[in-house]
Design a protein around this motif. Sequence first.
Motif, PDB file in Angstrom:
ATOM      1  N   ARG A 359      29.500  20.214-104.689  1.00 42.13           N
ATOM      2  CA  ARG A 359      30.965  20.330-104.773  1.00 42.13           C
ATOM      3  C   ARG A 359      31.651  19.151-104.087  1.00 42.13           C
ATOM      4  N   TRP A 360      30.994  18.551-103.107  1.00 40.34           N
ATOM      5  CA  TRP A 360      31.602  17.400-102.459  1.00 40.34           C
ATOM      6  C   TRP A 360      31.731  16.232-103.423  1.00 40.34           C
ATOM      7  N   HIS A 621      34.842  31.132-101.766  1.00 41.71           N
ATOM      8  CA  HIS A 621      33.642  30.304-101.851  1.00 41.71           C
ATOM      9  C   HIS A 621      33.929  28.987-102.572  1.00 41.71           C
ATOM     10  N   GLN A 624      35.875  26.316-100.366  1.00 43.49           N
ATOM     11  CA  GLN A 624      35.271  25.793 -99.140  1.00 43.49           C
ATOM     12  C   GLN A 624      35.439  24.287 -98.998  1.00 43.49           C
ATOM     13  N   PRO A 625      35.154  23.487-100.040  1.00 44.92           N
ATOM     14  CA  PRO A 625      35.371  22.033 -99.863  1.00 44.92           C
ATOM     15  C   PRO A 625      36.807  21.684 -99.501  1.00 44.92           C
ATOM     16  N   THR A 626      37.779  22.423-100.071  1.00 39.63           N
ATOM     17  CA  THR A 626      39.187  22.143 -99.762  1.00 39.63           C
ATOM     18  C   THR A 626      39.486  22.404 -98.296  1.00 39.63           C
ATOM     19  N   PHE A 627      39.008  23.525 -97.785  1.00 41.60           N
ATOM     20  CA  PHE A 627      39.253  23.838 -96.374  1.00 41.60           C
ATOM     21  C   PHE A 627      38.517  22.867 -95.459  1.00 41.60           C
ATOM     22  N   TYR A 628      37.353  22.443 -95.884  1.00 38.96           N
ATOM     23  CA  TYR A 628      36.648  21.452 -95.077  1.00 38.96           C
ATOM     24  C   TYR A 628      37.432  20.138 -95.021  1.00 38.96           C
ATOM     25  N   LEU A 629      37.961  19.721 -96.169  1.00 37.27           N
ATOM     26  CA  LEU A 629      38.769  18.500 -96.174  1.00 37.27           C
ATOM     27  C   LEU A 629      40.028  18.670 -95.321  1.00 37.27           C
ATOM     28  N   LEU A 631      40.379  20.671 -92.786  1.00 40.09           N
ATOM     29  CA  LEU A 631      39.962  20.679 -91.387  1.00 40.09           C
ATOM     30  C   LEU A 631      39.698  19.259 -90.890  1.00 40.09           C
ATOM     31  N   ILE A 632      39.072  18.451 -91.740  1.00 38.08           N
ATOM     32  CA  ILE A 632      38.831  17.056 -91.356  1.00 38.08           C
ATOM     33  C   ILE A 632      40.155  16.324 -91.162  1.00 38.08           C
ATOM     34  N   CYS A 635      41.698  17.396 -87.872  1.00 37.67           N
ATOM     35  CA  CYS A 635      40.966  16.782 -86.753  1.00 37.67           C
ATOM     36  C   CYS A 635      41.365  15.311 -86.587  1.00 37.67           C
TER      37      CYS A 635
END
Length: 655
Positions: A359-360, A621, A624-629, A631-632, A635
């Motif tokens: 997905r990334w 599910h 997830q990639p969207t939330f990871y991005l 979050l990055i 940060c």
Amino acid sequence: MVILLFSASTIAELLPSKSLTLQEIHLVRCLTYISHRYFARGRSLVISSPANYGDVQQALIAEIHRNATWPVGVTVDGNIRKPYETDFMDRDGGYIILIPDGSVKSLNNETLGLPVVRNEQTRFWNSEARFVVAGANEFSMYQQKDIFDYLSQLRIYNCIILSPEHYVIDKEYSKPLNINDVDTGMKLGVYTWFPYQSEDRCTEVNDITLLDSWVISAQGHFTKNSNLFPGKLRNGFNGCPMKAVVRDGYWDLTTTYIDHTDSNGNVVMELVGIEMDLLRVVLQQMNMTFVHVNKTDDSINENGRLSDDLFWAMIAKEADIVLGDLQFDIIFNSYFDCTNAYYMFSVRWYVPCLVKYPRWSSVFRILSVELWIILIISIVTAAISTTLVGRYSCTPEWQCYKTLTSSLTNLWAVVLGVSVSTMPRAPSLRWLFLTWVCFSVAFCTVFQAFLTSFLIDSGYKTPIQNMDELFASGTKIAYPAGKSDIFDNGDETEASIVQTNGVMCPSVDVCWEWATYQKNASILLDDDDAEESFALGLYLGENSKPLLCGLKDGIFRQTGEAMIMLHGDPLLRRVTEIIDRVVAAGLYNYWNSLRIHSLKLSSRNITIVHPPDGYYSFSMHHLQPTFYLLLIGWCLSALCFVVEILYNRVLSKRK
């Protein structure tokens, strides 16, 4: 004088030998007549006799060679066998076996070489061949019965006995003769028997029938001119038993044993499987009764040959047919014949087919490399244009539009949908800024639409399509331990590639795991094993798609299921005919499709796939990639904020 001498010598060669008796002379004439009338033209004729009967054999050969209708094979003292290299294009069509005393031991000695050529098993007679056992001495009814019994063990029914006729008929073994047909002169009788006459008279020799008589007078002739080789087998067999050895194939596609308890509490063994269904159809059409023969030993030994015990069981008439996961290309024993294959399947290479994109990587797959380059060039071009317009416009402009860094930051904020700190003042810069906003809206709309689609379903990589791609990809070729010899008979190039890329796995299940889950190997699979595993819901991915795909040109071995009978059995033709009709009607494949469908229903692992225009699930599910991005991004923002605070404090202390 020369012409007369040549003619006299030629005629003398054609005349019978003076050492022959009258009965032997007429025996030769009768056999010559039978050969010309009943033996197929163009097929080889085998004439066998013991050494002490050589005069009769030579006279018979001379008479047959006068017309030169067939290739003739001559054997002496039980050496009936084909040459290792022969020019005959077809199998033998007839056999004449001369025995002087009419004993079965003499007949056995003459036929010992039938299945052997240079100490190797071979095929000699066929079910259409006609056998004549002849002798100038009278054969008793007991001797004739023993001869027919011996030939019946070899499944030779198309046979006759030619010997001096009996004038005292044994009613136990022969049908009584009409008194009007009895001639006081000497005659040679032609005797035979008919199998499968009733349920009590199947292959046991009970009644011996006198077909015709050869009159020993003048040149000799038959009294009735009856058909000496009448058809003995019809389509129906009057309820006679078909004794079957059924191997446990441990597979519903072939045969399997199932134990169940009846109403009385007894454990009953039941034979099931599609092959058993096919055999029942065959026996129903032939009007025969199924008799199961229990054999504790396996019918196939470690060398892939049918066991000798099974051969002797067929000779003893303890078994007639063998079935149960028998593949026609591994039956090397020439004592047996197989029916036409009723189910063909292939062993082919299977490779991972559902390799999903991460997905990334969906973010980078939205645009091609060319479009990403064009986007970067567009941003840089717009930033340079904005800086130039901001510096040299007639209307005063803010400082943030007069440097390349600040202009690039503002334009990138528009692309990300974030508001800029200061709006431009100059009309020309405003028109340029509006154009960039429209471009950014269009690009972001397309980008987000594709991003959402890829987050739902990132798609699959293009699988390996053929063997060339498999060899070029360097994918490991996995095979179970102890199976490396299966590649020895292949092409040299492929064998070298297999040796280079081959890897031995501890078991078949480990090979499956490597190919399906780790997706780093290709394996050999039966098409039916793969189809059955997919029907049971094993090795399936999303939307019930199989994880392994077979290569169309990756067929390693092709074989088929067949039934086995003794070589030369005349029932083989009828059995094969019924099997061919069942297969041509598509019944066997239909039965298999019902089996696969029942496996799918019982497994309950096959999901219903949505049509292309239906709804798709979109859960946390997929995001997830969207939330990871996100979050990055947070940060990085927090890190920038902390760095800015620290920088300001350090700068204030210096001041």
